[in-house]
Design a protein around this motif. Sequence first.
Motif, mmCIF file in Angstrom:
data_model
loop_
_atom_site.group_PDB
_atom_site.id
_atom_site.type_symbol
_atom_site.label_atom_id
_atom_site.label_comp_id
_atom_site.label_asym_id
_atom_site.label_seq_id
_atom_site.Cartn_x
_atom_site.Cartn_y
_atom_site.Cartn_z
ATOM 1 N N UNK A 66 0.853 -1.190 0.000
ATOM 2 C CA UNK A 66 0.000 0.000 0.000
ATOM 3 C C UNK A 66 0.890 1.242 0.000
ATOM 4 N N UNK A 67 0.276 2.387 -0.139
ATOM 5 C CA UNK A 67 1.043 3.637 -0.086
ATOM 6 C C UNK A 67 1.708 3.781 1.275
ATOM 7 N N UNK A 68 0.993 3.416 2.330
ATOM 8 C CA UNK A 68 1.552 3.494 3.675
ATOM 9 C C UNK A 68 2.734 2.544 3.831
ATOM 10 N N UNK A 69 2.617 1.328 3.327
ATOM 11 C CA UNK A 69 3.726 0.370 3.424
ATOM 12 C C UNK A 69 4.945 0.860 2.655
ATOM 13 N N UNK A 70 4.721 1.497 1.518
ATOM 14 C CA UNK A 70 5.846 2.052 0.750
ATOM 15 C C UNK A 70 6.527 3.163 1.532
ATOM 16 N N UNK A 71 5.744 4.057 2.106
ATOM 17 C CA UNK A 71 6.336 5.147 2.883
ATOM 18 C C UNK A 71 7.092 4.614 4.096
#
Length: 98
Positions: free
Chosen positions: A31-36
């Motif tokens: 997810x975007x959160x996991x990438x960040x």
Amino acid sequence: MAAPKLRAVGKDEKASKPRTLTVDAAATDGSELELMMAMRDRVATAVADPNCPARDLAALTRRLREIVKDIEALLAREREEIADAADSPDEAWDAEAI
């Protein structure tokens, strides 16, 4: 990137920690959160490395702070979306709609 699937934990169950991914895996499958979070961990590792060149340290530290702020904004947005969904009133039951 898909949003994480949420569910309530059971009475004797503990919430699981978010999965830890590499930057490559998070960019591909996360997810975007996991990438960040993967980027934060990668930059933090570089900042903590005693062999990190001094010329890179300021830029890496600045980027780390930006990533942390982005993560906080994502989490705040998720909390707001959850709160908005929880606050929405239920519709009246209409048996004829079936």
